[in-house]
Design an enzyme around this catalytic site. Sequence first.
Site, PDB file in Angstrom:
ATOM      1  N   ASP A   1      42.738  40.228 -22.756  1.00 37.73           N
ATOM      2  CA  ASP A   1      43.709  41.099 -22.095  1.00 37.73           C
ATOM      3  C   ASP A   1      43.169  41.346 -20.695  1.00 37.73           C
ATOM      4  O   ASP A   1      42.034  41.818 -20.543  1.00 37.73           O
ATOM      5  CB  ASP A   1      43.815  42.442 -22.815  1.00 37.73           C
ATOM      6  CG  ASP A   1      44.527  42.359 -24.155  1.00 37.73           C
ATOM      7  OD1 ASP A   1      44.891  41.248 -24.582  1.00 37.73           O
ATOM      8  OD2 ASP A   1      44.707  43.423 -24.786  1.00 37.73           O
TER       9      ASP A   1
ATOM     10  N   HIS B   1      38.314  35.574 -26.719  1.00 42.17           N
ATOM     11  CA  HIS B   1      38.739  34.613 -27.731  1.00 42.17           C
ATOM     12  C   HIS B   1      38.867  33.210 -27.126  1.00 42.17           C
ATOM     13  O   HIS B   1      38.941  33.046 -25.903  1.00 42.17           O
ATOM     14  CB  HIS B   1      40.064  35.047 -28.338  1.00 42.17           C
ATOM     15  CG  HIS B   1      39.962  36.327 -29.119  1.00 42.17           C
ATOM     16  ND1 HIS B   1      40.006  36.377 -30.492  1.00 42.17           N
ATOM     17  CD2 HIS B   1      39.784  37.621 -28.709  1.00 42.17           C
ATOM     18  CE1 HIS B   1      39.870  37.626 -30.909  1.00 42.17           C
ATOM     19  NE2 HIS B   1      39.740  38.403 -29.839  1.00 42.17           N
TER      20      HIS B   1
ATOM     21  N   SER C   1      34.385  43.560 -17.574  1.00 45.82           N
ATOM     22  CA  SER C   1      34.031  42.583 -16.562  1.00 45.82           C
ATOM     23  C   SER C   1      35.129  41.557 -16.340  1.00 45.82           C
ATOM     24  O   SER C   1      36.304  41.882 -16.400  1.00 45.82           O
ATOM     25  CB  SER C   1      32.719  41.890 -16.918  1.00 45.82           C
ATOM     26  OG  SER C   1      32.244  41.192 -15.793  1.00 45.82           O
TER      27      SER C   1
END
Length: 258
Positions: free
Chosen positions: A59, A116, A218
């Site tokens: 995200d 992911h 980050s």
Amino acid sequence: MGPVSHWMIKRFIKYYGVDMNIAQSTNVRDYASFNQFFTRALKSKARLLDEAELISPVDAEISQIGQIDNGSLLQAKGRSYHLNTLLGGNAKMVNLFKQALFCTLYLSPKDYHRIHMPMTGLLTDMLYVPGRLFSVNQRTARVIPNLFARNERVICLFETEFGPMALILVGAIFVGSIETVWAGTVTPNRLSQIEHWHYSEKTVLQRGAEMGRFNMGSTVIVLLDANRLKWLPELAASNKVLMGQGLAQQYSSPELAK
């Protein structure tokens, strides 16, 4: 974890507008530490995987997206940095990606902080490059030269059906460590020197599977073979994307990639 820490989590949720409805554990009392909350898991159906060949690993907000030009990546308007420096001078990796596609994804404090796989890949190499821990938000990217090539980072190289793919996990201010599912905690490195791991065993990570996480927030930079894939045309800098959202698709004909 005491009442004060739980109070801090509640303040953090309110200040940043964290959506706890999609978290696997919605009650802050279920988290034994702030970091456990920060790296919280999502409900199993909170993120669906798009049909595109390559999906977003996180995200995030797209900081920059495009193609590497003569070994340079765009950091912000009027600022570029060199692939060779980003990859810690590793000649093999530089050669693989000198004309590649790149996408820089910025994770804000409120975002889901697990990373992911954008597509199924065979792990071949991991590189740790020591560095600074500057903030990596858009404001900092506009003013600090070579930001992503100066910050501490972990570079993960995969072989995929669409050619080589690198996921570069860039540390930032307040990042305590970076983890991968196969190596555990990779940073910080007390020796402050580049480390390289080559993997001969067959470690395959499936599309959508968790591959790592930031212990605080980050940036992730994705590098891809530009001869096999292209960014979806609707994507641009400042777009918000979710893990599992489509980012790139294959060319319908190899001739179109030329």
